[in-house]
Design an enzyme around this catalytic site. Structure first.
Site, PDB file in Angstrom:
ATOM      1  N   ASP A 103     -61.173  23.762 -52.038  1.00  0.00           N
ATOM      2  CA  ASP A 103     -60.455  24.725 -52.878  1.00  0.00           C
ATOM      3  C   ASP A 103     -59.690  25.705 -51.998  1.00  0.00           C
ATOM      4  O   ASP A 103     -60.025  25.906 -50.828  1.00  0.00           O
ATOM      5  CB  ASP A 103     -61.440  25.517 -53.752  1.00  0.00           C
ATOM      6  CG  ASP A 103     -62.159  24.617 -54.746  1.00  0.00           C
ATOM      7  OD1 ASP A 103     -61.653  23.523 -55.030  1.00  0.00           O
ATOM      8  OD2 ASP A 103     -63.241  25.029 -55.219  1.00  0.00           O
TER       9      ASP A 103
HETATM   10  N1  URA Z   1     -67.197  22.505 -54.160  1.00  0.00           N
HETATM   11  C1  URA Z   1     -66.368  23.453 -54.660  1.00  0.00           C
HETATM   12  O1  URA Z   1     -66.613  24.013 -55.726  1.00  0.00           O
HETATM   13  N2  URA Z   1     -65.268  23.760 -53.954  1.00  0.00           N
HETATM   14  C2  URA Z   1     -64.946  23.201 -52.757  1.00  0.00           C
HETATM   15  O2  URA Z   1     -63.927  23.538 -52.150  1.00  0.00           O
HETATM   16  C3  URA Z   1     -65.824  22.222 -52.266  1.00  0.00           C
HETATM   17  C4  URA Z   1     -66.945  21.889 -52.977  1.00  0.00           C
END
Ligand code: URA
Length: 236
Positions: A103
Site C-alpha cells: 500500500d
Molecule cells: N497488507 C496490507 O494491508 N497492506 C500492505 O501493504 C501489505 C499487506
C-alpha cells in the site's frame, strides 16, 4: 544474441542508442571494432567492450528497495509517485517492476526485477512464499487474536485468509504478522475484522530475504547472489 541487444540489456543505453553507437565504432568484439549492430555474439564467450567498459551480461536483475511511505507500487494512479522513480534510469530502461504490491502508506522491503517468471511464481498462492510485516495498531490485541489469525480470518464475503502467524509484543499494540499470500489490503482488513486498526505497517522480509537494515527509506541495492538464489528457490 545481437550485439546491440547485449549492450542495451546491460542497462547502459537504449537499444536504439546502442545500435547508433555501434555504427559509430564505439564497441569492440574480442578486441576488434565492429560496426554492425546485428552482429551475433555469445554473451558467455565473447568479450564486448562498449565505450571503454566491458559489458557484463545479465539476463535478469533483482533489486531490493526500502519503500518509503507515499509511493505506490502499482501504476493504477499515474499522478502519484511510483516506486520505479526511486531507481536510476538504467534500471527503468530494463523494464523492472515490483514483485507484488505494498500500500502507499506501507514501508519496507519491495523486490523489483525484470524476471517475469520468477516474479509471477513468487506471487502464486500455490507457492506459499512467506512475507513478514511489523505493525503497530490502535488498540491492544485480545488474547485470542493469535488463534484467530491461525485459523484463518474471514475478511469479506467468500474471502477467507490462509493461516497467518500473529506475534504481538508485550504491549499487544505492536508485533509481526507472517503471511503466505497477498490479498488486497490484507493485514489492514484482518485487523479491522478484529475491531482494531493498523497504524503502521512495514514489510521486514520476503521469501526469507530480510530487508537490509543499512538501507534507509528510498534506498536500494541489488540482491546479493545468495539472496538471488533464495528468491529463485522460492519460485521453483
Ligand atoms: N497488507 C496490507 O494491508 N497492506 C500492505 O501493504 C501489505 C499487506
Amino acid at each position: 544474441m545481437r550485439l546491440d541487444k547485449l549492450i542495451a540489456d546491460s542497462g547502459a543505453v537504449t537499444r536504439k542508442e546502442a545500435a547508433a553507437a555501434v555504427r559509430h565504432g564505439e564497441a569492440t568484439l574480442n578486441g576488434t571494432v565492429v560496426r554492425e549492430p546485428d552482429r551475433k555474439v555469445d554473451p558467455g564467450r565473447d568479450a564486448v567492450i562498449f565505450r571503454g567498459t566491458p559489458i557484463v551480461y545479465r539476463e535478469f536483475v533483482y533489486v531490493m528497495l526500502h519503500k518509503p511511505a507515499g509511493y505506490v507500487s502499482a501504476t493504477d494512479d499515474r499522478s502519484l509517485p511510483y516506486v520505479l522513480e526511486l531507481l536510476p534510469p538504467e534500471y527503468r530502461k530494463r523494464g523492472l517492476f515490483p514483485v507484488g504490491r505494498l500500500d502507499r502508506d506501507t514501508t519496507g522491503l519491495l523486490i523489483m526485477t525484470d524476471d517475469g517468471q520468477t516474479a509471477h511464481r513468487c506471487l502464486s498462492p500455490r507457492r506459499h512464499v512467506g512475507k513478514v510485516y511489523s505493525f503497530t495498531c490502535e488498540a491492544p490485541l485480545p488474547e485470542d487474536a493469535e488463534a484467530a489469525f491461525l485459523s484463518g480470518v474471514v475478511i469479506g464475503e467468500d474471502e477467507v485468509c490462509k493461516p497467518a502467524i500473529l506475534s504481538p509484543d508485550a504491549t499487544r499494540t505492536a508485533g509481526t504478522v507472517t503471511l503466505t499470500e497477498g490479498k488486497y489490503h490484507q493485514i489492514k482488513r484482518m485487523f479491522e475484522r478484529l475491531g482494531n486498526r493498523i497504524t503502521s505497517l512495514k514489510r521486514e522480509s520476503f521469501a526469507g530475504i530480510p530487508l537490509d537494515p543499512s538501507l534507509a527509506p528510498g534506498e536500494w541495492r541489488e540482491l546479493t547472489s545468495e539472496e538471488t538464489e533464495t528468491l529463485l528457490s522460492a519460485a521453483k
